[in-house]
Design an enzyme around this catalytic site. Structure first.
Site, short mmCIF file in Angstrom:
data_model
loop_
_atom_site.label_atom_id
_atom_site.label_comp_id
_atom_site.label_asym_id
_atom_site.label_seq_id
_atom_site.Cartn_x
_atom_site.Cartn_y
_atom_site.Cartn_z
CG ASN A 1 -0.28 1.82 17.88
OD1 ASN A 1 -0.30 2.97 18.33
ND2 ASN A 1 0.82 1.26 17.42
CB ILE A 17 -0.99 -0.02 1.19
CG1 ILE A 17 -2.18 0.93 0.93
CG2 ILE A 17 -0.30 0.31 2.52
CD1 ILE A 17 -3.32 0.75 1.90
CG ASP A 32 1.32 1.88 12.50
OD1 ASP A 32 1.15 1.79 13.73
OD2 ASP A 32 1.47 2.97 11.91
CB SER A 86 -8.72 -5.40 12.88
OG SER A 86 -8.72 -4.29 13.73
CB THR A 87 -7.33 -9.06 8.86
OG1 THR A 87 -6.52 -8.38 7.91
CG2 THR A 87 -8.77 -8.60 8.76
CE1 TYR A 124 -3.30 -4.25 17.64
CE2 TYR A 124 -5.02 -2.82 16.78
CZ TYR A 124 -3.86 -3.00 17.53
OH TYR A 124 -3.27 -1.91 18.15
N1 APR Z 1 0.69 -3.08 2.34
C1 APR Z 1 -0.58 -3.55 2.40
N2 APR Z 1 -1.03 -4.36 3.38
C2 APR Z 1 -0.14 -4.73 4.32
C3 APR Z 1 1.20 -4.27 4.34
C4 APR Z 1 1.61 -3.42 3.28
N3 APR Z 1 2.86 -2.94 3.19
N4 APR Z 1 1.83 -4.81 5.43
C5 APR Z 1 0.92 -5.58 6.06
N5 APR Z 1 -0.26 -5.54 5.40
C6 APR Z 1 -1.52 -6.22 5.71
C7 APR Z 1 -1.44 -7.43 6.60
O1 APR Z 1 -1.10 -8.58 5.82
C8 APR Z 1 -2.88 -7.51 7.09
O2 APR Z 1 -3.67 -8.14 6.13
O3 APR Z 1 -2.30 -5.31 6.46
C9 APR Z 1 -3.30 -6.03 7.17
C10 APR Z 1 -3.37 -5.47 8.58
O4 APR Z 1 -2.36 -6.10 9.37
P1 APR Z 1 -1.51 -5.27 10.45
O5 APR Z 1 -0.62 -4.34 9.75
O6 APR Z 1 -0.90 -6.28 11.37
O7 APR Z 1 -2.59 -4.39 11.22
P2 APR Z 1 -3.65 -4.80 12.35
O8 APR Z 1 -4.02 -6.25 12.30
O9 APR Z 1 -4.74 -3.77 12.22
O10 APR Z 1 -2.85 -4.57 13.70
C11 APR Z 1 -2.53 -3.24 14.05
O11 APR Z 1 -0.22 -3.73 14.35
O12 APR Z 1 1.42 -2.70 13.17
C12 APR Z 1 0.76 -2.72 14.39
O13 APR Z 1 0.90 -0.47 15.19
C13 APR Z 1 0.03 -1.43 14.63
O14 APR Z 1 -0.53 -2.02 16.88
C14 APR Z 1 -1.04 -1.90 15.57
C15 APR Z 1 -1.38 -3.29 15.03
#
Ligand code: APR
Length: 165
Positions: free
Chosen positions: A23, A10, A33, A116-117, A120
């Site tokens: 977060n 992304i 993130d 969140s997938t 989280y």
């Molecule tokens: N581009 C697109 N999607 C991505 C990327 C990227 N570069 N990196 C990871 N993802 C996808 C993951 O595969 C997942 O499907 O983003 C989705 C959300 O995963 P996370 O990034 O782990 O976010 P989330 O589950 O919402 O957890 C949030 O994780 O990174 C920390 O600071 C953040 O504490 C918060 C928690």
């Protein structure tokens, strides 16, 4: 509302705004993130520190700095806790509050990761249904297009099945 599905990092897409699965501290982390903060550079952290945090389900908008998009929208998703702690409503709010910021700023194209997938732990099928349902029912003129950005073949298949159903 035009909907698109793309399996891509992304941080590399050129749209009006990308949404960060943040977060509540807004100080960065792992997953998407971490990728967004690394790509945007240190000025993003400085702006986020000034904001001082964001509650789960809420959303805030910042500049995007070194990222190719114009704005960043940060929204902390709910941590999956079995489904009886209001996770569904909170996840729906992440999408609707992000859409509201795009509408308020008259942004045409908005890209969402799968909030969140990852870390989280929200079950992908349930989360994707909430994401696609909230976006397809959005009534406002802006955004005119939403891109769902997935990061694995399995997630892409889940979103593809839901979008085409
Ligand atoms: N581009 C697109 N999607 C991505 C990327 C990227 N570069 N990196 C990871 N993802 C996808 C993951 O595969 C997942 O499907 O983003 C989705 C959300 O995963 P996370 O990034 O782990 O976010 P989330 O589950 O919402 O957890 C949030 O994780 O990174 C920390 O600071 C953040 O504490 C918060 C928690």
């Amino acid at each position: 509302m035009q909907i698109e599905l793309r399996q891509v990092d992304i941080t590399r897409i050129t749209v009006d705004a990308i949404v960060n699965a943040a977060n509540t501290t807004l100080l960065g982390g792992g997953g998407v993130d971490g990728a967004i903060h690394r790509a945007a550079g240190p000025d993003l952290l400085a702006e986020c520190k000034k904001i001082g945090g964001c509650r789960t389900g809420e959303a805030v908008i910042t500049k995007a700095y070194r990222l190719p998009c114009r704005y960043l929208i940060h929204t902390p998703g709910p941590v999956w806790n079995g489904g009886s702690s209001g996770e569904e409503e909170l996840l729906r709010s992440c999408y609707s509050n992000s859409l509201k910021l795009a509408s308020d700023n008259e942004l045409e194209v908005l890209a969402f990761p799968s909030i969140s997938t990852g870390i989280y732990g929200y079950p992908i099928e349930d989360a994707a249904k909430i994401a696609v349902g909230t976006v397809t029912q959005w009534p406002e003129r802006f955004p005119s297009k939403v891109i769902f950005v997935t990061f694995s073949d399995s997630d892409t298949q889940v979103y593809r099945d839901i979008i085409s159903s």
